[in-house]
Design an enzyme around this catalytic site. Structure first.
Site, mmCIF file in Angstrom:
data_model
loop_
_atom_site.group_PDB
_atom_site.id
_atom_site.type_symbol
_atom_site.label_atom_id
_atom_site.label_comp_id
_atom_site.label_asym_id
_atom_site.label_seq_id
_atom_site.Cartn_x
_atom_site.Cartn_y
_atom_site.Cartn_z
ATOM 1 C CG ASP A 256 -0.387 -0.059 2.522
ATOM 2 O OD1 ASP A 256 0.842 -0.203 2.615
ATOM 3 O OD2 ASP A 256 -1.139 0.040 3.524
ATOM 4 C CB SER A 257 4.578 1.744 -0.078
ATOM 5 O OG SER A 257 4.797 0.612 -0.888
ATOM 6 C CG ASP B 46 0.343 -3.955 2.164
ATOM 7 O OD1 ASP B 46 0.334 -4.739 3.132
ATOM 8 O OD2 ASP B 46 1.281 -3.194 1.903
ATOM 9 C CE LYS C 152 3.227 -5.945 3.631
ATOM 10 N NZ LYS C 152 2.772 -4.796 4.418
ATOM 11 C CD GLU D 234 0.429 -1.545 8.042
ATOM 12 O OE1 GLU D 234 0.081 -0.800 8.986
ATOM 13 O OE2 GLU D 234 0.923 -1.113 6.980
ATOM 14 C CD GLU E 28 7.675 -0.461 7.524
ATOM 15 O OE1 GLU E 28 6.732 -1.186 7.130
ATOM 16 O OE2 GLU E 28 7.874 0.689 7.101
HETATM 17 O O1 KIV Z 1 3.533 -1.083 1.601
HETATM 18 C C1 KIV Z 1 4.665 -1.566 1.521
HETATM 19 O O2 KIV Z 1 5.404 -1.342 0.556
HETATM 20 C C2 KIV Z 1 5.120 -2.397 2.637
HETATM 21 C C3 KIV Z 1 6.552 -2.781 2.675
HETATM 22 C C4 KIV Z 1 7.372 -1.615 3.043
HETATM 23 C C5 KIV Z 1 6.804 -3.933 3.572
HETATM 24 O O3 KIV Z 1 4.356 -2.732 3.476
#
Ligand code: KIV
Length: 296
Positions: free
Chosen positions: A54-55, A93, A123, A125, A192
């Site tokens: 989600d970055s 994510d 993924k 959090e 992280e």
């Molecule tokens: O969103 C993302 O890119 C991440 C990574 C930094 C692990 O969660």
């Protein structure tokens, strides 16, 4: 260095092969990707896991943080990346809000990533407090990757992006989080923004592979954000980022050269132009000659 003998076709990476890598002490390599070209390049470079993180909210969409990105935006990019990934394991994510309301909605959203975008694991959090939910998603046959430590979706609760796990009680909580995820059967645990000593302790304690970002060298694998790796982030990098190329400089130079060539009429050249076939050209010249003669 590749562990695959030259000439042997690269095998598809699976959740099971991540565990095998941990057992064999072979580092797992993960990179984010958000579009087709990046997905192909990253996959063909032999990266084990391609993460549609989600970055992408910041790197691709220009949002201030990861909180605003929606399920539809994540799915859109996950579908695109899926088309470019052949051998790597594809993770995506679950965005903020997609698993926070209730478990039914979380499972529904996780299944959308699998059905609509070909994602192989989601993924999400959070540690201990997300474990019941994670079990529900795993029960729906969807592998889950955990993510603890500096969890960007908790930025307001954490008071900004700060290294986590600095006090003894925080270290104990991180360890409880990691053990809870391990017992729930997650595919891997992203660590992280935590001290390397804590990441090393967790990695030694759990059977699940750990993948670090800003967590030191002792995890079972490492992940970086594609745009950090290539200097495409328009800001000073975090301490843990290593720039492997300056793509911003390459793009800027190419764009400036193109502008200069167009403005000075050096682009396109005759070689870069299409031409009429000889006969058509001759016929056209005859027509034009006749027109000119008539207009005299
Ligand atoms: O969103 C993302 O890119 C991440 C990574 C930094 C692990 O969660």
């Amino acid at each position: 260095m590749s562990f695959i003998p030259t000439g042997e076709p690269r095998r598809k990476v699976t959740v099971a092969s991540l565990r095998d890598k941990k057992l064999r002490h072979e580092p797992i390599v993960c990179l984010t990707a958000y579009d087709y070209a990046a997905a192909r390049l990253v996959d063909e470079a032999g990266i084990d896991i391609v993460l549609v993180g989600d970055s992408l909210a910041m790197t691709m969409l220009g949002y201030e943080n990861t909180l605003s990105i929606t399920m539809e935006e994540m799915l859109h990019h996950a579908r695109i990346v899926h088309r470019g990934v052949k051998k790597a394991l594809l993770f995506a994510d679950m965005p903020y809000g997609s698993f926070h309301v209730n478990a039914d909605e979380a499972v529904r959203n996780a299944t959308r990533f699998v059905k609509e975008a070909g994602v192989e694991a989601v993924k999400l959090e959070g540690g201990e407090k997300r474990v019941d939910l994670i079990r529900r998603i795993i029960d729906a046959e969807i592998p889950v990757a955990g993510h603890i430590g500096l969890t960007p979706q908790s930025t307001h609760a954490m008071g900004g992006y700060k290294v986590q796990g600095k006090s003894l009680s925080d270290v104990e909580q991180l360890m409880r989080d990691a053990v809870a995820l391990d017992r729930a059967g997650v595919a891997c645990i992203y660590l992280e923004g935590i001290p390397r000593e804590v990441a090393a302790l967790i990695t030694a304690e759990v059977k699940t592979p750990t993948i670090g970002i800003g967590a030191g060298p002792d995890t079972d694998g490492q992940v970086l954000v594609f745009h950090d790796l290539l200097n495409l982030t328009f800001g000073p990098p975090a301490k843990f980022v290593r720039r492997y190329a300056d793509v911003a400089a390459v793009i800027t130079e190419a764009a400036q050269k193109f502008r200069a060539d167009v403005q000075s009429r050096h682009y396109p050249s005759d070689e870069e132009s299409y031409h009429l076939p000889k006969e058509t050209k001759q016929a056209l010249e005859t027509v034009l000659d006749r027109k000119r003669a008539l207009s005299r």
